[in-house]
Design a protein around this motif. Sequence first.
Motif, PDB file in Angstrom:
ATOM      1  N   THR A  85      46.819  45.237  34.540  1.00 31.64           N
ATOM      2  CA  THR A  85      45.980  46.037  35.426  1.00 31.64           C
ATOM      3  C   THR A  85      45.891  47.486  34.948  1.00 31.64           C
ATOM      4  N   LEU A  86      44.778  48.124  35.271  1.00 25.63           N
ATOM      5  CA  LEU A  86      44.617  49.542  34.975  1.00 25.63           C
ATOM      6  C   LEU A  86      45.371  50.405  35.979  1.00 25.63           C
ATOM      7  N   SER A  87      45.726  49.821  37.116  1.00 23.88           N
ATOM      8  CA  SER A  87      46.482  50.547  38.137  1.00 23.88           C
ATOM      9  C   SER A  87      47.971  50.626  37.806  1.00 23.88           C
ATOM     10  N   GLY A  88      48.466  49.699  37.010  1.00 19.19           N
ATOM     11  CA  GLY A  88      49.901  49.628  36.746  1.00 19.19           C
ATOM     12  C   GLY A  88      50.642  48.724  37.710  1.00 19.19           C
ATOM     13  N   GLU A  89      49.914  47.838  38.409  1.00 14.65           N
ATOM     14  CA  GLU A  89      50.549  46.851  39.283  1.00 14.65           C
ATOM     15  C   GLU A  89      50.765  45.539  38.533  1.00 14.65           C
ATOM     16  N   THR A  90      51.802  44.820  38.914  1.00 18.77           N
ATOM     17  CA  THR A  90      52.011  43.459  38.445  1.00 18.77           C
ATOM     18  C   THR A  90      50.949  42.559  39.067  1.00 18.77           C
ATOM     19  N   ILE A  91      50.376  41.671  38.256  1.00 16.90           N
ATOM     20  CA  ILE A  91      49.365  40.759  38.786  1.00 16.90           C
ATOM     21  C   ILE A  91      49.547  39.389  38.160  1.00 16.90           C
ATOM     22  N   ASN A 140      48.560  37.984  29.296  1.00 11.97           N
ATOM     23  CA  ASN A 140      47.247  38.084  28.676  1.00 11.97           C
ATOM     24  C   ASN A 140      46.576  39.379  29.107  1.00 11.97           C
ATOM     25  N   THR A 141      45.576  39.846  28.346  1.00  9.64           N
ATOM     26  CA  THR A 141      44.972  41.131  28.691  1.00  9.64           C
ATOM     27  C   THR A 141      44.246  41.094  30.034  1.00  9.64           C
ATOM     28  N   ASP A 142      43.857  39.912  30.492  1.00 11.68           N
ATOM     29  CA  ASP A 142      43.242  39.841  31.817  1.00 11.68           C
ATOM     30  C   ASP A 142      44.280  39.925  32.927  1.00 11.68           C
ATOM     31  N   ASN A 143      45.558  39.949  32.563  1.00 12.32           N
ATOM     32  CA  ASN A 143      46.624  40.102  33.550  1.00 12.32           C
ATOM     33  C   ASN A 143      47.360  41.424  33.389  1.00 12.32           C
ATOM     34  N   ALA A 155      45.762  47.270  44.565  1.00  8.72           N
ATOM     35  CA  ALA A 155      45.143  48.590  44.457  1.00  8.72           C
ATOM     36  C   ALA A 155      43.728  48.438  43.916  1.00  8.72           C
ATOM     37  N   SER A 156      43.540  47.527  42.998  1.00  9.24           N
ATOM     38  CA  SER A 156      42.232  47.028  42.572  1.00  9.24           C
ATOM     39  C   SER A 156      42.493  45.863  41.639  1.00  9.24           C
ATOM     40  N   HIS A 157      41.425  45.200  41.215  1.00 10.17           N
ATOM     41  CA  HIS A 157      41.552  44.126  40.244  1.00 10.17           C
ATOM     42  C   HIS A 157      40.929  44.515  38.904  1.00 10.17           C
ATOM     43  N   LEU A 158      40.856  45.822  38.640  1.00 10.23           N
ATOM     44  CA  LEU A 158      40.412  46.299  37.338  1.00 10.23           C
ATOM     45  C   LEU A 158      41.520  46.040  36.329  1.00 10.23           C
ATOM     46  N   ARG A 159      41.152  45.461  35.185  1.00 10.69           N
ATOM     47  CA  ARG A 159      42.141  45.030  34.198  1.00 10.69           C
ATOM     48  C   ARG A 159      41.709  45.466  32.809  1.00 10.69           C
ATOM     49  N   VAL A 160      42.623  45.284  31.853  1.00 11.17           N
ATOM     50  CA  VAL A 160      42.233  45.485  30.462  1.00 11.17           C
ATOM     51  C   VAL A 160      41.043  44.588  30.141  1.00 11.17           C
ATOM     52  N   GLY A 161      41.087  43.346  30.645  1.00 12.87           N
ATOM     53  CA  GLY A 161      39.994  42.418  30.404  1.00 12.87           C
ATOM     54  C   GLY A 161      38.668  42.881  30.992  1.00 12.87           C
ATOM     55  N   SER A 162      38.707  43.681  32.058  1.00 17.33           N
ATOM     56  CA  SER A 162      37.476  44.240  32.621  1.00 17.33           C
ATOM     57  C   SER A 162      36.828  45.188  31.618  1.00 17.33           C
ATOM     58  N   ALA A 163      37.635  46.050  31.014  1.00 14.25           N
ATOM     59  CA  ALA A 163      37.115  46.974  30.008  1.00 14.25           C
ATOM     60  C   ALA A 163      36.624  46.213  28.781  1.00 14.25           C
ATOM     61  N   GLN A 164      37.325  45.146  28.410  1.00 11.40           N
ATOM     62  CA  GLN A 164      36.879  44.347  27.270  1.00 11.40           C
ATOM     63  C   GLN A 164      35.523  43.714  27.531  1.00 11.40           C
ATOM     64  N   TYR A 165      35.308  43.256  28.747  1.00 17.96           N
ATOM     65  CA  TYR A 165      34.026  42.648  29.100  1.00 17.96           C
ATOM     66  C   TYR A 165      32.911  43.693  29.035  1.00 17.96           C
TER      67      TYR A 165
END
Length: 486
Positions: A258-264, A253-256, A182-192
């Motif tokens: 997702t903000l979408s709620g998908e498993t990654i 890890n927070t980079d794994n 759905a996207s690759h936006l993650r918690v780690g994206s917001a942290q960056y």
Amino acid sequence: MSAAPAAPTVALGDRFARTLPEMAVPWQAAGVPEPRLLALDDDLAAELGLDAAALRTPAGLGLLTGTAVPEGARPVAQAYAGHQFGYYNPRLGDGRALLLGELTDRAGRLRDLHLKGSGGTPFSRGGDGFAAVGPMLREFVVGRALHALGIPTTRALAVVATGRPVRRETVLPGAVLARVAASHLRVGSAQYARATDDRDLLRRLADEAIDRHHPAAADAPNRYLALYEAVVAAQARLVARWMLVGFVHGVMNTDNVTLSGETIDLGPCAFMEGYDADAWYSSVDQGGRYRYGNQPLVAEWDLARLAEALLPLFAEEQEEAVELAVAALGGFRPAYDAAWLGGWRAKLGLPAGLDDAVATALVTDLLDLLQAGKVDLTSFARRLSSAARGDAEPVRRLVLDLAGIDAWLERWRATGPDAGAMDRVNPVYVPRNHLVEEALAAATAGDLAPFDRLVDVVSRPFEERSGLERYAEPGPAGPYVTFCGT
């Protein structure tokens, strides 16, 4: 003679690169000496509006490996940060991956087409950026299984062998995974974004997450707090679904997250067999931080890190922002508990009117029995419908404490469980760890037949089929270790 299939026609957008250029490094996939298709999800291709036959052509393999992208596409390596096993790294990013771009599927949804194992990038941190056949095929089969089980997940469109040897513990054949999300936006994206001290970048990132994943938040009085609440709820539901089928992610890890709620990131994951709250399998998780029973707590911890990153968007005054964040994060546990109990109600076929306290007691007492005997979760849950139909022996054979299970069965059957409803939610087949390893070993050696068979089995997990008995049975006793493949 029929005409050869045409090259795939696909338009890839560059929305991420345009919207968040500070987090996108233009890059190209490494060359592929001898591309050979190992696996293709024809159903997913159809969802995306792609011609599966065209993807099997040389031009199609060029798309799937990033070596021949459509005109106008702008592949980028994405920047993100993250807490890895509790320790913060301010610069992670796509070290062996590329976002080829976005495409609109047949349902009108925007989806990312992303590569893994496509070579080094500026984020590789000394790694070669390549991947081996085994780990990429693991992502394919586990993603296929999670999707078939109704669990939100990134999915593998294809795995292509590269003809390039990859050196890990030994020399292995290389491969590239084409992944759809759905996207690759993650918690780690917001942290960056937060770490840059660029509030505009953080705001644009949050707006992108709202637009792509949680549009209802756009109309809320505090849109960014509403976004956070939506991510908290989505992750609560996701982790509850993992727990219901015994899925152990392995690297939360927070980079794994997702903000979408998908498993990654389906690298060192596994499906638990003998029920054990302390089960974990990942070779890189030395202390069991991401063990099965700890997954809800870790998810909550990861979401606290997201709150810290988004804090400037919640309110102008930090004290008020913190209060809002704490209250919103407090919604995780009730949302998780509701999803978990609702899932177990379905697994046990409990009637809708049954009191929550009675249902909770039934579930917790059952899990105590399963834990004490290390009973295979998948087999027990599936066979339980036989007990609802009057034959308890298939279940009793799995449990050592016969007095305990008999007493529990009596209480449970008194509620009037619905056997048919149970069969619709309790799978017969999950990717049994020994069968996954067997299939990956054979594929690495050049024989794809066991892998193809396993993919077919887990793609229809609720339908019991003759001749597939070994796929429904747990593996041999003993330790099991998974590796992330980096």
